[in-house]
Write an enzyme that holds these catalytic residues in place. Structure first.
Site, PDB file in Angstrom:
ATOM      1  N   ARG A 158       5.306 -17.781  -8.626  1.00  0.00           N
ATOM      2  CA  ARG A 158       5.644 -16.333  -9.430  1.00  0.00           C
ATOM      3  C   ARG A 158       6.807 -15.742  -8.996  1.00  0.00           C
ATOM      4  NH1 ARG A 158       0.806 -17.747  -9.169  1.00  0.00           N
ATOM      5  NH2 ARG A 158      -1.025 -17.474 -10.754  1.00  0.00           N
ATOM      6  N   PHE A 189       0.746  -1.290  -0.030  1.00  0.00           N
ATOM      7  CA  PHE A 189       0.176   0.079   0.083  1.00  0.00           C
ATOM      8  C   PHE A 189       0.888   1.242  -0.188  1.00  0.00           C
ATOM      9  CE2 PHE A 189      -2.818   3.338   1.998  1.00  0.00           C
ATOM     10  CZ  PHE A 189      -3.917   3.144   1.099  1.00  0.00           C
ATOM     11  N   GLU A 190       1.958   1.372   0.591  1.00  0.00           N
ATOM     12  CA  GLU A 190       2.851   2.229   0.648  1.00  0.00           C
ATOM     13  C   GLU A 190       3.736   2.596  -0.590  1.00  0.00           C
ATOM     14  OE1 GLU A 190       1.534   1.268   4.528  1.00  0.00           O
ATOM     15  OE2 GLU A 190       2.578  -0.014   3.156  1.00  0.00           O
ATOM     16  N   VAL A 214       0.412  -9.313  -2.918  1.00  0.00           N
ATOM     17  CA  VAL A 214      -0.798  -9.240  -2.187  1.00  0.00           C
ATOM     18  C   VAL A 214      -1.557 -10.527  -2.348  1.00  0.00           C
ATOM     19  CG1 VAL A 214      -3.024  -8.132  -2.251  1.00  0.00           C
ATOM     20  CG2 VAL A 214      -1.062  -6.646  -2.771  1.00  0.00           C
ATOM     21  N   ILE A 215      -1.792 -10.975  -0.980  1.00  0.00           N
ATOM     22  CA  ILE A 215      -2.341 -12.489  -0.945  1.00  0.00           C
ATOM     23  C   ILE A 215      -3.681 -12.405  -0.493  1.00  0.00           C
ATOM     24  CG2 ILE A 215      -2.003 -14.852  -0.152  1.00  0.00           C
ATOM     25  CD1 ILE A 215       0.869 -14.320   0.065  1.00  0.00           C
ATOM     26  N   THR A 265     -11.136 -11.902   3.776  1.00  0.00           N
ATOM     27  CA  THR A 265     -11.928 -11.005   3.513  1.00  0.00           C
ATOM     28  C   THR A 265     -11.514 -10.334   2.002  1.00  0.00           C
ATOM     29  OG1 THR A 265     -10.430  -9.227   4.370  1.00  0.00           O
ATOM     30  CG2 THR A 265     -11.976 -10.074   5.907  1.00  0.00           C
ATOM     31  N   HIS A 292      -9.941  -7.494   1.544  1.00  0.00           N
ATOM     32  CA  HIS A 292      -8.848  -6.662   1.779  1.00  0.00           C
ATOM     33  C   HIS A 292      -7.970  -6.651   0.750  1.00  0.00           C
ATOM     34  CE1 HIS A 292      -6.138  -4.279   4.207  1.00  0.00           C
ATOM     35  NE2 HIS A 292      -5.218  -5.004   3.846  1.00  0.00           N
TER      36      HIS A 292
END
Length: 179
Positions: free
Chosen positions: A150, A74-75, A104-105, A109, A111
């Site tokens: 990956r 996010f940063e 990002v896994i 939720t 998120h």
């Protein structure tokens, strides 16, 4: 982009040769034109991508590298924005390129969807606003196994991103030569 796939599935844990590039050395940024902004979250995955990326650059390009680490995916856009504001009036010998690396896994939720969508859209917007190529190295997966595939020797996303860097730089140079 061409997918690179092999039979093995190990992460890259070091560089294959003695390549020296600066970590968080903003002072030397004047001489650097390939900037990697890497998330520390899922560090084994994101570091593997960096190692594979660097190992697949041409030797002269390895001298152009600078790595800046941030806490999470996010940063990344925020750091890129701060960086681009700081250097927007500087002259570089090579066109500047940025590689954003994050992982990002999926969780229990949504998120992951919000983070991935927000970051990827921000990267696109920054690239267009500053007219700087930002390679989207944000991998999004359902689980850690997919992330390691990956980032590791199976799909070699680092190698794919190095190929993307060369393609975009060649395309930019061709466009600049147009009359």
């Amino acid at each position: 982009m061409q997918k690179t796939k092999t039979k093995n599935n190990k992460l890259f844990t070091k560089l294959s040769s003695d390549i020296n590039f600066s970590f968080d050395d903003i002072k030397s940024l004047n001489k650097k034109s390939i900037i990697i902004i890497k998330s520390l979250y899922h560090n084994d995955v994101t570091s593997s991508i960096v190692y594979d990326f660097v190992d697949n650059l041409k030797p002269p390009q390895r001298k152009e590298l600078c790595l800046i680490e941030v806490p999470g995916t996010f940063e990344i856009p925020f750091m890129i924005k701060i960086l681009l504001e700081k250097i927007k009036n500087r002259k570089f010998t090579e066109p500047i390129s940025i590689l954003a690396i994050g992982c990002v896994i999926k969780g229990e939720t949504k998120h992951d969807e919000y983070i991935a969508s927000t970051v990827i859209n921000a990267l696109r917007n920054l690239s267009l606003e500053y007219k700087i190529p930002i390679i989207n190295g944000i991998i999004t997966t359902l689980d850690m196994k997919q992330a390691k595939e990956r980032a590791g020797t199976k799909y070699r996303k680092g190698k794919d991103f190095a190929n993307s860097l060369n393609i975009i730089r060649n395309s930019i140079n061709r466009v600049k030569r147009l009359k």
